[in-house]
Motif scaffolding. Structure first.
Motif, PDB file in Angstrom:
ATOM      1  N   PRO A   1       0.800  -1.233   0.000  1.00 39.80           N
ATOM      2  CA  PRO A   1       0.000   0.000   0.000  1.00 39.80           C
ATOM      3  C   PRO A   1       0.826   1.273   0.000  1.00 39.80           C
ATOM      4  CG  PRO A   1      -0.428  -1.361   1.950  1.00 39.80           C
ATOM      5  CD  PRO A   1       0.668  -2.014   1.211  1.00 39.80           C
ATOM      6  N   GLY A   2       2.140   1.162   0.236  1.00 41.59           N
ATOM      7  CA  GLY A   2       2.968   2.363   0.247  1.00 41.59           C
ATOM      8  C   GLY A   2       3.124   2.990  -1.128  1.00 41.59           C
ATOM      9  N   PHE A   3       2.972   2.166  -2.184  1.00 47.85           N
ATOM     10  CA  PHE A   3       3.146   2.662  -3.549  1.00 47.85           C
ATOM     11  C   PHE A   3       1.807   2.702  -4.263  1.00 47.85           C
ATOM     12  CE2 PHE A   3       7.108   0.337  -2.589  1.00 47.85           C
ATOM     13  CZ  PHE A   3       8.007   1.386  -2.692  1.00 47.85           C
ATOM     14  N   SER A   4       1.584   3.762  -5.007  1.00 44.27           N
ATOM     15  CA  SER A   4       0.343   3.834  -5.755  1.00 44.27           C
ATOM     16  C   SER A   4       0.584   4.542  -7.078  1.00 44.27           C
ATOM     17  CB  SER A   4      -0.705   4.575  -4.929  1.00 44.27           C
ATOM     18  OG  SER A   4      -1.905   4.670  -5.638  1.00 44.27           O
ATOM     19  N   THR A   5       0.155   3.934  -8.173  1.00 41.30           N
ATOM     20  CA  THR A   5       0.249   4.618  -9.463  1.00 41.30           C
ATOM     21  C   THR A   5      -1.070   5.316  -9.744  1.00 41.30           C
ATOM     22  OG1 THR A   5      -0.470   2.629 -10.586  1.00 41.30           O
ATOM     23  CG2 THR A   5       1.889   3.009 -10.495  1.00 41.30           C
ATOM     24  N   LEU A   6      -1.039   6.130 -10.779  1.00 41.43           N
ATOM     25  CA  LEU A   6      -2.219   6.861 -11.217  1.00 41.43           C
ATOM     26  C   LEU A   6      -3.383   5.900 -11.449  1.00 41.43           C
ATOM     27  CD1 LEU A   6      -2.645   9.789 -11.745  1.00 41.43           C
ATOM     28  CD2 LEU A   6      -1.773   9.516 -14.047  1.00 41.43           C
ATOM     29  N   GLU A   7      -3.078   4.790 -12.108  1.00 46.99           N
ATOM     30  CA  GLU A   7      -4.106   3.812 -12.455  1.00 46.99           C
ATOM     31  C   GLU A   7      -4.744   3.209 -11.192  1.00 46.99           C
ATOM     32  OE1 GLU A   7      -4.553   3.075 -15.737  1.00 46.99           O
ATOM     33  OE2 GLU A   7      -5.591   1.155 -15.809  1.00 46.99           O
ATOM     34  N   VAL A   8      -3.901   2.880 -10.211  1.00 51.39           N
ATOM     35  CA  VAL A   8      -4.404   2.333  -8.956  1.00 51.39           C
ATOM     36  C   VAL A   8      -5.314   3.354  -8.278  1.00 51.39           C
ATOM     37  CG1 VAL A   8      -3.738   1.529  -6.651  1.00 51.39           C
ATOM     38  CG2 VAL A   8      -2.400   0.830  -8.643  1.00 51.39           C
ATOM     39  N   GLU A   9      -4.864   4.612  -8.328  1.00 54.46           N
ATOM     40  CA  GLU A   9      -5.619   5.677  -7.682  1.00 54.46           C
ATOM     41  C   GLU A   9      -6.963   5.903  -8.386  1.00 54.46           C
ATOM     42  OE1 GLU A   9      -4.331   6.605  -4.930  1.00 54.46           O
ATOM     43  OE2 GLU A   9      -5.892   8.048  -4.391  1.00 54.46           O
ATOM     44  N   ILE A  10      -6.959   5.837  -9.727  1.00 54.71           N
ATOM     45  CA  ILE A  10      -8.220   6.009 -10.462  1.00 54.71           C
ATOM     46  C   ILE A  10      -9.190   4.887 -10.073  1.00 54.71           C
ATOM     47  CG2 ILE A  10      -9.314   5.922 -12.741  1.00 54.71           C
ATOM     48  CD1 ILE A  10      -6.822   7.265 -13.877  1.00 54.71           C
TER      49      ILE A  10
ATOM     50  N   ASP B   1      -3.918   8.388 -35.611  1.00 58.91           N
ATOM     51  CA  ASP B   1      -2.905   7.396 -35.267  1.00 58.91           C
ATOM     52  C   ASP B   1      -2.665   7.392 -33.756  1.00 58.91           C
ATOM     53  OD1 ASP B   1      -0.749   5.776 -35.086  1.00 58.91           O
ATOM     54  OD2 ASP B   1       0.645   7.086 -36.135  1.00 58.91           O
ATOM     55  N   ALA B   2      -2.470   8.599 -33.213  1.00 63.33           N
ATOM     56  CA  ALA B   2      -2.215   8.697 -31.775  1.00 63.33           C
ATOM     57  C   ALA B   2      -3.453   8.300 -30.970  1.00 63.33           C
ATOM     58  CB  ALA B   2      -1.800  10.121 -31.428  1.00 63.33           C
ATOM     59  N   LEU B   3      -4.617   8.691 -31.472  1.00 67.10           N
ATOM     60  CA  LEU B   3      -5.864   8.372 -30.758  1.00 67.10           C
ATOM     61  C   LEU B   3      -6.047   6.868 -30.585  1.00 67.10           C
ATOM     62  CD1 LEU B   3      -8.642  10.765 -32.042  1.00 67.10           C
ATOM     63  CD2 LEU B   3      -7.739  10.536 -29.744  1.00 67.10           C
ATOM     64  N   LEU B   4      -5.629   6.114 -31.621  1.00 67.19           N
ATOM     65  CA  LEU B   4      -5.803   4.666 -31.568  1.00 67.19           C
ATOM     66  C   LEU B   4      -5.037   4.037 -30.414  1.00 67.19           C
ATOM     67  CD1 LEU B   4      -5.595   3.649 -35.308  1.00 67.19           C
ATOM     68  CD2 LEU B   4      -7.550   3.486 -33.803  1.00 67.19           C
ATOM     69  N   MET B   5      -3.983   4.730 -29.969  1.00 63.38           N
ATOM     70  CA  MET B   5      -3.166   4.181 -28.887  1.00 63.38           C
ATOM     71  C   MET B   5      -3.770   4.473 -27.515  1.00 63.38           C
ATOM     72  SD  MET B   5      -0.536   2.735 -30.207  1.00 63.38           S
ATOM     73  CE  MET B   5       0.753   2.708 -28.967  1.00 63.38           C
ATOM     74  N   LEU B   6      -4.662   5.444 -27.466  1.00 62.36           N
ATOM     75  CA  LEU B   6      -5.161   5.890 -26.164  1.00 62.36           C
ATOM     76  C   LEU B   6      -5.780   4.795 -25.289  1.00 62.36           C
ATOM     77  CD1 LEU B   6      -6.566   9.487 -26.627  1.00 62.36           C
ATOM     78  CD2 LEU B   6      -4.671   8.751 -25.198  1.00 62.36           C
ATOM     79  N   PRO B   7      -6.493   3.810 -25.873  1.00 63.73           N
ATOM     80  CA  PRO B   7      -7.084   2.794 -24.994  1.00 63.73           C
ATOM     81  C   PRO B   7      -6.062   2.117 -24.088  1.00 63.73           C
ATOM     82  CG  PRO B   7      -8.005   2.587 -27.175  1.00 63.73           C
ATOM     83  CD  PRO B   7      -6.935   3.640 -27.258  1.00 63.73           C
ATOM     84  N   LEU B   8      -4.800   2.050 -24.545  1.00 62.68           N
ATOM     85  CA  LEU B   8      -3.781   1.435 -23.701  1.00 62.68           C
ATOM     86  C   LEU B   8      -3.494   2.303 -22.479  1.00 62.68           C
ATOM     87  CD1 LEU B   8      -1.151   0.154 -26.274  1.00 62.68           C
ATOM     88  CD2 LEU B   8      -2.868  -1.132 -25.017  1.00 62.68           C
ATOM     89  N   GLY B   9      -3.782   3.585 -22.606  1.00 59.00           N
ATOM     90  CA  GLY B   9      -3.426   4.481 -21.525  1.00 59.00           C
ATOM     91  C   GLY B   9      -4.604   4.867 -20.644  1.00 59.00           C
ATOM     92  N   VAL B  10      -5.762   4.326 -20.943  1.00 55.89           N
ATOM     93  CA  VAL B  10      -6.938   4.661 -20.138  1.00 55.89           C
ATOM     94  C   VAL B  10      -7.327   3.457 -19.305  1.00 55.89           C
ATOM     95  CG1 VAL B  10      -9.361   5.281 -20.245  1.00 55.89           C
ATOM     96  CG2 VAL B  10      -7.745   6.396 -21.736  1.00 55.89           C
ATOM     97  N   SER B  11      -7.642   3.689 -18.053  1.00 59.17           N
ATOM     98  CA  SER B  11      -7.847   2.568 -17.151  1.00 59.17           C
ATOM     99  C   SER B  11      -9.117   1.800 -17.495  1.00 59.17           C
ATOM    100  CB  SER B  11      -7.900   3.043 -15.710  1.00 59.17           C
ATOM    101  OG  SER B  11      -9.130   3.647 -15.462  1.00 59.17           O
ATOM    102  N   ALA B  12      -9.045   0.485 -17.271  1.00 63.48           N
ATOM    103  CA  ALA B  12     -10.170  -0.392 -17.583  1.00 63.48           C
ATOM    104  C   ALA B  12     -11.417   0.033 -16.813  1.00 63.48           C
ATOM    105  CB  ALA B  12      -9.818  -1.835 -17.245  1.00 63.48           C
ATOM    106  N   VAL B  13     -11.214   0.528 -15.609  1.00 61.32           N
ATOM    107  CA  VAL B  13     -12.376   0.866 -14.796  1.00 61.32           C
ATOM    108  C   VAL B  13     -13.102   2.083 -15.370  1.00 61.32           C
ATOM    109  CG1 VAL B  13     -11.086   2.253 -13.124  1.00 61.32           C
ATOM    110  CG2 VAL B  13     -13.212   1.216 -12.463  1.00 61.32           C
ATOM    111  N   THR B  14     -12.332   3.024 -15.936  1.00 67.08           N
ATOM    112  CA  THR B  14     -12.960   4.178 -16.569  1.00 67.08           C
ATOM    113  C   THR B  14     -13.808   3.734 -17.758  1.00 67.08           C
ATOM    114  OG1 THR B  14     -11.038   5.490 -15.958  1.00 67.08           O
ATOM    115  CG2 THR B  14     -12.500   6.434 -17.585  1.00 67.08           C
ATOM    116  N   VAL B  15     -13.221   2.887 -18.605  1.00 71.04           N
ATOM    117  CA  VAL B  15     -13.957   2.391 -19.763  1.00 71.04           C
ATOM    118  C   VAL B  15     -15.172   1.571 -19.310  1.00 71.04           C
ATOM    119  CG1 VAL B  15     -13.833   0.988 -21.844  1.00 71.04           C
ATOM    120  CG2 VAL B  15     -11.872   2.363 -21.179  1.00 71.04           C
ATOM    121  N   GLY B  16     -14.940   0.691 -18.342  1.00 71.32           N
ATOM    122  CA  GLY B  16     -16.018  -0.177 -17.870  1.00 71.32           C
ATOM    123  C   GLY B  16     -17.186   0.628 -17.296  1.00 71.32           C
TER     124      GLY B  16
END
Lengths: 537, 369
Positions: free
Chosen positions: A206-215, A370-385
């Motif tokens: 729990p000491g470490f948290s990334t942006l994705e974990v926080e989202i 082209d860049a937009l197509l890559m965005l799903p890799l950078g967006v958290s699954a929970v946001t999409v879900g």
């Protein structure tokens, strides 16, 4: 072009914008002041800083470990090469819950390092970095190695004949040609580690948290949508910036490359130096990848009073699991394969069309896409879900309880792989060949079929393999939507690990081993197809 | 051009094969959902239960429901308890199902404040213990089960050390138990939160921080989730033994020891783990009829069934929780290997709703950072 645009608008942009809007709008009015409020919190700043530096460190470490591997797999011929190439890709698709378990066994208390030297790395950042290397080794080996094996070594030899030293020849000839592939690989590793979720949660503590974990925490646990929305935007901006830099490097470096059959470029290692390199790479693979996997296998066989297959047998019956599953856990294999096939098809169609469109047109708008197509890799699954939940809720698009949602969500993550793998190769196809075909009277479709297709077939298969593997191992989105009567393998593993008792734990390990094998076999089949065809042109 | 042809043929064959496979997927689905074919009509024969990942019921008991009422149950699981509830809140008014099961007393206020449920007094509610009916006046939710979050201990460790296992919160802070306890992150895990609430209930809003300072000085370890704490860090569990875990105390459930027995082969005569009964926090799980449910009649029948004896007696060995209906028999395994918790701690849902975030935040900065 229309198909990928529609697909992304409907299944990605719309849900994500809707859920972010939920967080940032109040009574129909955008509350941009919230961005400043959230970003000035010191706990959020800690998260941002940690996310950034661990991703940079992980990417550097992964490149350091995996680039020699990419070279060895591309240029050397040795027995068991295909098998090994399939094996190094397996970690990439394993659920993080399982990998965390394996790494704890190696790096934690009573683990390998602990017994030998009394060193424990669990809950340190080293465990996170190593696990990231474990996961992403294949990304570098496949993306860079795939192109490397098709570069004509005679070009480098020609440079040397003309008087360039070994190093100079490599720097002037091979490195520029590899540049885009290395950049693409580094970008992918950075994206994965920047958005790392499970690894950080399990190995970091729990000491470490990334942006994705926080989202995830802010959305799923606290329902603090405003904070989650701001963090999602930050992640968007960061990922967008990386992609922009990447697009710029690629444009500067990309040239038409002369691609050759990899069978001609690989040969047996010669001399002590090359053998040492091969040995070093094999040792890395053994320690970093095979050892953690072996731990899982060992635990799946470790029944009370010796070793045996009791846990595997228990997987075959729903009764032994008294209610954990409505069907025998083994059926999860069939579910996983079916979902993955559908997801791969969607990803290939959408990604393939997008890549083709991107090669033909070069306008600013297209590059942006082209860049937009890559965005799903950078967006958290929970946001999409969560976005799916609030947007796809009306007929005819009330897909919230439909099975198709699983492959759709998986394809979203698969498409970027298809595009990334196809694009460098498609762009490297010499346009004059196509023009020549057109001059000789071929229709555009025929020119594509006769000129592009044979050259990109290999890339297409690699792309399919990636998309398939990602779909098999996808967990974040699937767990939200997979129905209890047909769980996928990772979902079933997580469910078993979520209960106490020896049988459940053993079955989780057994099922992970099966997932590992299924992935290895699929990837191996793909390798076979590749070589069977390689002699044809 | 034979090459091109071969490719084309292979591609078509692959596509066909894939479609066939995909077809299996969809046909399976339609087979599973034949009952749901009628969902659109008013006299729907399917009732959809939305729940969290831990929901389990034996096939037999769900069939029994169909036999009694004519409705088929379709279960939709979506994440852990917190995530599942939050998804319901987001889809309020256009729910994915008819009944939601799995909101507990730590989250109850969030559900009620959002107006998630349509009031309905289930048949047989009079048979449900009064102390778990936290919404007795309005009947927006129906209590279904209770479970206790307690510290579990590794019996073998304490026997070997000739040390008495701890019994209370106070004991855990004593030097004899230094570096022995592992707990979950209260911010991300529901047993973690339960344990924190237990300390708040015991030491009060003024005292719990001091207690946690003592626990920290006494070497408590915090990990993110129950899976890790129990399977990787706790020396008493089957997973922990394989992982050579070294913490003999873990925050888990009062029902964990029977589970260790049930899933061991061969089954031992005594449970390998025990429960520190003075460290328990009581969780109560509720179900409710979702506002906007398409099949309200079916949903009501399902709620009646959930507190009926058949479901209540099926529950313990599927979800490892205790029944709330008077007269529902608890399986022998539970009475034999489980612990009886006489006086679990608890905190009123309103108080939790008001203070949860602040408690968790000060806990985090105190213990995690």
């Amino acid at each position: 072009m229309a198909v990928p645009v529609a697909f992304f608008a409907l299944f990605f942009a719309y849900p994500v914008v809707a859920i972010v809007g939920r967080g940032l709008k109040d009574g129909g009015v955008w509350q941009f002041g919230r961005i400043g409020e959230v970003l000035s919190r010191s706990d959020i700043q800690d998260v941002l800083w940690f996310t950034l530096w661990q991703a940079l460190a992980s990417t550097a470490l992964t490149l350091l470990i995996a680039l020699p591997g990419a070279y060895v797999f591309a240029r050397f011929d040795f027995p068991g090469k295909q098998l090994l190439r399939a094996v190094v890709t397996v970690p990439f698709v394993l659920p993080t819950v399982v990998v965390g378990t394996a790494f704890l066994a190696l790096l934690g208390r009573g683990g390998f390092l602990d017994e030998l030297w009394g060193v424990r790395l669990d809950t340190t950042v080293w465990a996170i970095l190593l696990a990231h290397g474990f996961f992403n080794y294949a990304v570098v080996v496949r993306t860079v190695g795939g192109l490397w094996s098709q570069l004509d070594p005679r070009q480098e030899e020609a440079a040397r004949v003309l008087g360039a030293g070994r190093f100079a020849a490599w720097c002037r000839v091979t490195l520029p040609a590899l540049g885009p592939a290395v950049a693409a690989a580094a970008l992918m590793v950075f994206l994965f580690t920047f958005t790392s979720f499970g690894v950080v949660q399990i190995l970091g503590g729990p000491g470490f948290s990334t942006l994705e974990v926080e989202i995830y925490r802010q959305t799923a646990q606290l329902l603090a949508l405003p904070t989650a929305a701001v963090l999602t935007l930050v992640q968007f901006v960061a990922v967008g910036a990386v992609l922009a830099v990447h697009a710029w490097t690629v444009r500067r470096r990309e040239t038409a490359l002369k691609l050759v059959d990899p069978a001609q470029t690989a040969r047996r290692p010669r001399g002590a130096g090359q053998w040492a390199l091969l040995g070093g790479v094999l040792l890395t693979v053994l320690v970093l990848i095979l050892l953690p996997l072996a731990v899982l296998v060992e635990r799946s066989l470790d029944v009370s009073g010796g070793h045996g297959f009791a846990y595997y047998r228990a997987l075959g019956s729903a009764e032994a699991n008294s209610g954990t599953f409505l069907v025998a856990p083994l059926e999860a294999i069939g579910n996983s394969l079916r979902y993955a096939v559908v997801a791969t098809l969607i990803a290939l169609v959408v990604g393939g069309l997008a890549a083709a469109a991107l090669t033909r047109k070069a306008g600013r708008l297209v590059r942006g896409f082209d860049a937009l197509l890559m965005l799903p890799l950078g967006v958290s699954a929970v946001t999409v879900g969560f976005g799916f939940l609030i947007t796809l809720d009306k007929p005819p698009l009330d897909l919230r309880t439909s099975w198709i949602l699983v492959p759709l969500a998986q394809a979203l993550v698969g498409v970027p792989f298809v595009v990334r793998t196809m694009l460098p190769v498609l762009r490297a196809v010499d346009g004059r060949l196509r023009e020549a075909a057109a001059v000789l009277g071929a229709s555009p479709l025929r020119a594509w079929r006769e000129v592009d297709l044979p050259l990109v077939r290999r890339a297409l298969l690699v792309a399919a393999g990636f998309a398939f593997a990602v779909s098999l191992g996808e967990f974040g989105a699937t767990v939200f939507i997979a129905r209890p009567d047909n769980p996928t393998l990772p979902v079933a593993v997580a469910r078993l690990l979520g209960r106490s008792g020896e049988l459940n734990y053993g079955q989780a390990m057994a099922l992970s081993t099966i997932l590992m094998l299924v992935c290895a076999v699929s990837l191996l089949l793909l390798e076979r197809i590749r070589t069977d065809r390689s002699g044809e042109f | 051009m034979s090459t091109t042809r071969k490719i084309a043929v292979t591609a078509v064959a692959a596509a066909l094969g894939a479609t066939a496979l995909a077809g299996c997927g969809s046909s399976d689905d339609s087979a599973a959902g034949t009952g749901s074919g009628g969902t659109k009509g008013s006299g729907s024969k399917t009732v959809t239960l939305v729940s969290h990942d831990s929901f389990n019921a034996s096939k037999g008991v769900l069939k029994e429901f169909t036999r009694e009422t004519g409705y088929t149950v379709k279960v939709l699981k979506s994440g852990d308890a917190g995530a599942a509830l939050n998804q319901e809140i987001l889809t309020k008014g256009s729910p994915r199902g008819d009944v939601f099961f799995g909101v507990d007393n730590t989250l109850l206020s969030r559900a009620l404040d959002n107006g998630l449920f349509t009031p309905y007094a289930a048949k047989g509610i009079g048979q449900v213990a009064a102390d778990v009916q936290l919404d007795a006046e309005k009947h927006r939710v129906t209590p279904v089960d209770t479970g206790d979050i307690c510290v579990n201990y590794d019996k073998k460790y304490f026997a070997d050390k000739k040390l008495a296992p701890p019994k209370t919160f106070d004991d855990l802070a004593k030097p004899a138990y230094k570096n022995l306890l592992v707990t979950e992150n209260a911010a991300t895990s529901s047993p973690g939160l339960g344990f924190l609430l237990g300390t708040v209930a015991t030491y009060g809003e003024d005292g719990y921080q001091d207690y946690w300072k003592k626990l920290k000085d006494n070497g408590v370890k915090v990990v993110d989730g129950w899976e890790q704490a129990y399977n990787e860090e706790f020396s008493g569990s089957a997973g922990g033994k394989k992982a050579k875990a070294d913490r003999p105390l873990v925050v888990s459930y009062a029902s964990s020891p029977p589970v260790e027995v049930l899933y061991a082969d061969p089954q031992p005569k005594t449970a390998p783990t025990g429960v520190a009964t003075g460290t328990c926090f009581r969780q109560i799980e509720f179900a409710g009829l979702l506002d906007g449910a398409k099949n309200e009649a079916g949903g009501k029948a399902l709620l009646d069934f959930l507190i009926g004896k058949k479901f209540q007696e099926d529950m313990p060995l599927n979800m490892f929780v205790s029944p709330v209906t008077k007269g529902a028999k608890v399986p022998d395994l539970f009475t034999e290997f489980g612990a009886t918790v006489d006086r679990p701690t608890t905190v009123a849902p309103d108080t939790i709703a008001k203070n949860r975030e602040q408690w968790v935040q000060s806990w985090s900065s105190l213990v995690v950072k």
